[in-house]
Scaffold this motif. Sequence first.
Motif, PDB file in Angstrom:
ATOM      1  N   ILE A   1       1.080  -1.239  -0.007  1.00 15.32           N
ATOM      2  CA  ILE A   1      -0.041   0.000  -0.172  1.00 15.32           C
ATOM      3  C   ILE A   1       0.863   1.204   0.075  1.00 15.32           C
ATOM      4  O   ILE A   1       1.986   1.405   0.824  1.00 15.32           O
ATOM      5  CB  ILE A   1      -0.807   0.030   1.250  1.00 15.32           C
ATOM      6  N   ASP A   2       0.482   1.896  -0.901  1.00 15.14           N
ATOM      7  CA  ASP A   2       1.518   3.276  -0.973  1.00 15.14           C
ATOM      8  C   ASP A   2       1.365   4.077   0.043  1.00 15.14           C
ATOM      9  O   ASP A   2       2.168   5.074   0.601  1.00 15.14           O
ATOM     10  CB  ASP A   2       1.463   3.867  -2.586  1.00 15.14           C
ATOM     11  N   ASN A   3      -0.063   4.432   0.107  1.00 14.65           N
ATOM     12  CA  ASN A   3      -0.267   5.676   1.105  1.00 14.65           C
ATOM     13  C   ASN A   3      -1.006   4.894   2.263  1.00 14.65           C
ATOM     14  O   ASN A   3      -2.317   4.687   2.260  1.00 14.65           O
ATOM     15  CB  ASN A   3      -1.190   6.822   0.482  1.00 14.65           C
ATOM     16  N   PRO A   4      -0.481   4.271   3.428  1.00 18.12           N
ATOM     17  CA  PRO A   4      -1.381   3.719   4.248  1.00 18.12           C
ATOM     18  C   PRO A   4      -2.170   4.567   5.259  1.00 18.12           C
ATOM     19  O   PRO A   4      -1.734   5.791   5.380  1.00 18.12           O
ATOM     20  CB  PRO A   4      -0.025   3.042   5.433  1.00 18.12           C
ATOM     21  N   LEU A   5      -3.278   3.953   5.522  1.00 18.86           N
ATOM     22  CA  LEU A   5      -4.294   4.785   6.233  1.00 18.86           C
ATOM     23  C   LEU A   5      -3.929   4.647   7.636  1.00 18.86           C
ATOM     24  O   LEU A   5      -3.797   3.400   8.094  1.00 18.86           O
ATOM     25  CB  LEU A   5      -5.527   4.516   5.876  1.00 18.86           C
ATOM     26  N   PRO A   6      -4.555   5.458   8.384  1.00 18.63           N
ATOM     27  CA  PRO A   6      -4.655   5.452   9.972  1.00 18.63           C
ATOM     28  C   PRO A   6      -5.424   4.137  10.495  1.00 18.63           C
ATOM     29  O   PRO A   6      -6.484   3.735   9.829  1.00 18.63           O
ATOM     30  CB  PRO A   6      -4.909   6.666  10.530  1.00 18.63           C
ATOM     31  N   ALA A   7      -4.752   3.585  11.656  1.00 20.90           N
ATOM     32  CA  ALA A   7      -5.793   2.497  12.084  1.00 20.90           C
ATOM     33  C   ALA A   7      -6.999   2.643  12.426  1.00 20.90           C
ATOM     34  O   ALA A   7      -7.483   4.078  12.961  1.00 20.90           O
ATOM     35  CB  ALA A   7      -5.186   1.885  13.291  1.00 20.90           C
ATOM     36  N   ALA A   8      -8.098   2.089  12.094  1.00 22.86           N
ATOM     37  CA  ALA A   8      -9.501   2.134  12.410  1.00 22.86           C
ATOM     38  C   ALA A   8     -10.027   0.848  12.897  1.00 22.86           C
ATOM     39  O   ALA A   8      -9.747  -0.260  12.614  1.00 22.86           O
ATOM     40  CB  ALA A   8     -10.247   2.706  11.284  1.00 22.86           C
ATOM     41  N   THR A   9     -10.999   0.973  13.379  1.00 23.13           N
ATOM     42  CA  THR A   9     -11.992  -0.061  14.141  1.00 23.13           C
ATOM     43  C   THR A   9     -12.837  -0.651  13.247  1.00 23.13           C
ATOM     44  O   THR A   9     -13.656   0.477  12.633  1.00 23.13           O
ATOM     45  CB  THR A   9     -12.612  -0.029  15.406  1.00 23.13           C
ATOM     46  N   ILE A  10     -12.756  -1.895  12.305  1.00 23.39           N
ATOM     47  CA  ILE A  10     -13.871  -2.166  11.221  1.00 23.39           C
ATOM     48  C   ILE A  10     -14.732  -3.229  11.734  1.00 23.39           C
ATOM     49  O   ILE A  10     -14.541  -4.205  12.280  1.00 23.39           O
ATOM     50  CB  ILE A  10     -13.074  -2.564  10.122  1.00 23.39           C
ATOM     51  N   ARG A  11     -16.206  -2.845  11.489  1.00 26.01           N
ATOM     52  CA  ARG A  11     -17.233  -3.926  11.671  1.00 26.01           C
ATOM     53  C   ARG A  11     -17.594  -4.556  10.579  1.00 26.01           C
ATOM     54  O   ARG A  11     -17.931  -3.857   9.724  1.00 26.01           O
ATOM     55  CB  ARG A  11     -18.292  -3.112  12.538  1.00 26.01           C
ATOM     56  N   LEU A  12     -17.373  -5.925  10.545  1.00 30.48           N
ATOM     57  CA  LEU A  12     -17.450  -6.734   9.349  1.00 30.48           C
ATOM     58  C   LEU A  12     -18.876  -7.501   9.602  1.00 30.48           C
ATOM     59  O   LEU A  12     -19.052  -8.087  10.553  1.00 30.48           O
ATOM     60  CB  LEU A  12     -16.297  -7.553   8.987  1.00 30.48           C
ATOM     61  N   GLU A  13     -19.489  -7.672   8.590  1.00 28.46           N
ATOM     62  CA  GLU A  13     -20.773  -8.656   8.650  1.00 28.46           C
ATOM     63  C   GLU A  13     -19.977 -10.072   8.261  1.00 28.46           C
ATOM     64  O   GLU A  13     -19.103 -10.315   7.848  1.00 28.46           O
ATOM     65  CB  GLU A  13     -21.729  -8.424   7.572  1.00 28.46           C
TER      66      GLU A  13
ATOM     67  N   ASN B   1      -1.269  -3.639  10.030  1.00 24.93           N
ATOM     68  CA  ASN B   1      -1.302  -3.149   8.437  1.00 24.93           C
ATOM     69  C   ASN B   1      -2.326  -4.264   7.829  1.00 24.93           C
ATOM     70  O   ASN B   1      -2.745  -3.968   6.923  1.00 24.93           O
ATOM     71  CB  ASN B   1       0.398  -3.988   7.746  1.00 24.93           C
ATOM     72  N   ALA B   2      -2.727  -5.394   8.453  1.00 24.20           N
ATOM     73  CA  ALA B   2      -3.648  -6.374   7.944  1.00 24.20           C
ATOM     74  C   ALA B   2      -5.033  -5.371   7.930  1.00 24.20           C
ATOM     75  O   ALA B   2      -5.928  -5.461   7.041  1.00 24.20           O
ATOM     76  CB  ALA B   2      -4.051  -7.534   8.580  1.00 24.20           C
ATOM     77  N   GLU B   3      -5.426  -4.690   8.964  1.00 20.16           N
ATOM     78  CA  GLU B   3      -6.513  -3.895   9.313  1.00 20.16           C
ATOM     79  C   GLU B   3      -6.305  -2.785   8.313  1.00 20.16           C
ATOM     80  O   GLU B   3      -7.624  -2.467   7.608  1.00 20.16           O
ATOM     81  CB  GLU B   3      -6.622  -3.174  10.363  1.00 20.16           C
ATOM     82  N   ASN B   4      -5.181  -2.256   7.990  1.00 22.21           N
ATOM     83  CA  ASN B   4      -5.362  -1.097   6.829  1.00 22.21           C
ATOM     84  C   ASN B   4      -5.595  -1.435   5.619  1.00 22.21           C
ATOM     85  O   ASN B   4      -6.384  -0.864   5.111  1.00 22.21           O
ATOM     86  CB  ASN B   4      -4.185  -0.409   6.899  1.00 22.21           C
ATOM     87  N   SER B   5      -5.088  -2.799   5.273  1.00 26.55           N
ATOM     88  CA  SER B   5      -5.363  -3.198   3.993  1.00 26.55           C
ATOM     89  C   SER B   5      -6.819  -3.688   3.836  1.00 26.55           C
ATOM     90  O   SER B   5      -7.543  -3.442   2.585  1.00 26.55           O
ATOM     91  CB  SER B   5      -4.686  -4.527   3.733  1.00 26.55           C
ATOM     92  N   ILE B   6      -7.381  -4.246   4.832  1.00 27.15           N
ATOM     93  CA  ILE B   6      -8.924  -4.534   4.916  1.00 27.15           C
ATOM     94  C   ILE B   6      -9.722  -3.248   4.455  1.00 27.15           C
ATOM     95  O   ILE B   6     -10.532  -3.147   3.582  1.00 27.15           O
ATOM     96  CB  ILE B   6      -9.322  -5.008   6.026  1.00 27.15           C
ATOM     97  N   LYS B   7      -9.281  -2.138   5.104  1.00 28.85           N
ATOM     98  CA  LYS B   7     -10.164  -1.013   5.009  1.00 28.85           C
ATOM     99  C   LYS B   7      -9.925  -0.324   3.524  1.00 28.85           C
ATOM    100  O   LYS B   7     -11.049   0.000   2.894  1.00 28.85           O
ATOM    101  CB  LYS B   7      -9.618   0.198   5.691  1.00 28.85           C
ATOM    102  N   GLN B   8      -8.791  -0.543   2.799  1.00 29.17           N
ATOM    103  CA  GLN B   8      -8.561  -0.054   1.677  1.00 29.17           C
ATOM    104  C   GLN B   8      -9.312  -0.858   0.510  1.00 29.17           C
ATOM    105  O   GLN B   8     -10.086  -0.394  -0.152  1.00 29.17           O
ATOM    106  CB  GLN B   8      -7.187  -0.132   1.196  1.00 29.17           C
TER     107      GLN B   8
END
Length: 310
Positions: free
Chosen positions: A218-230, A248-255
């Motif tokens: 990921i070229d531009n990693p996003l800040p960590a965030a809590t993601i609610r998944l179905e 890093n896994a959480e960031n890739s999921i968000k993207q």
Amino acid sequence: MQLETYISDLLYRYDCVTIPELGALLTKRHSAVIDEVSSAFYPPKKVISFNEQLQQSDGLLVSYISEVEKIPFSTASEKVQKYVRSIKSYLIEGETITFKNIGDMVLNNEGKIVFQPAYHINYLTDSFGLEQLSTPEILRETYTKEVEEIEKVIPITVSNPKGNRFLKYAAVAIIALTLGIVGAGAYINQQIADHNKLAQEEANEKIDHSIQEATFVIDNPLPAATIRLEKQSGKYHIVAGAFRVEENAENSIKQLRSEGFKARILGVNKYGLHEVVYESFEDRMEAIEALRDIRKNHNSSAWMLVRDLE
């Protein structure tokens, strides 16, 4: 009158056929035999013999002639008597009487009938279609000497099991082909199969390790965030990458979710990496189609993992 034809017909069905005022033809069943000298196999058969003492008519032969020729019993009996008298006259003159497919009759010095059966026909109906079978002798000793000579010319030594594995197989194969022993061939096949299985397992482990340690760039990693998944179901998972660091896994999921994928963390594999998947599928064909599309348009390194969810 073709008396021998009628007698032949009856010999297939009965064990005794009496020729009135001449004698009786008897059959006895003999089991299959093997001639060790000629290596020939002979099927079971009926062997014909002749008893001059049994001359009293039992009506079998005469009745059969009467039925086949459509003549009265008395007429058939007269024809048989006339035929027998003719046979006896020829025997007295020293001639040999031949009954086709049955045997030969001749008088000896004592005036007794000597019967020589024919062996080319088998009256045992159970053996119909079975013929004499011959097989060549197996010369095991000859092959043993040939192998000993080959061993003198081609010594077989294996100093390095790994480096000379295929040489060992080739040497063993030569011996197996020379001996013609099926057991040796089976042993070689098992050795090769074990080798291939081990090599395949080593290759699979290396590929799995290489894939599992791959990272999603990921070229531009996003800040960590809590993601609610179905909650997702299915055992066919399209893997995007695996990460040592969970953040890093959480960031890739968000993207990936921002791009329309139903991404999530599948779990932690045996190497301690967090596996991120694009989506999971119940149907294998749907998973394959999705994988093709992702490899073509998004990530050429994506791959499919088959695993039942706990």
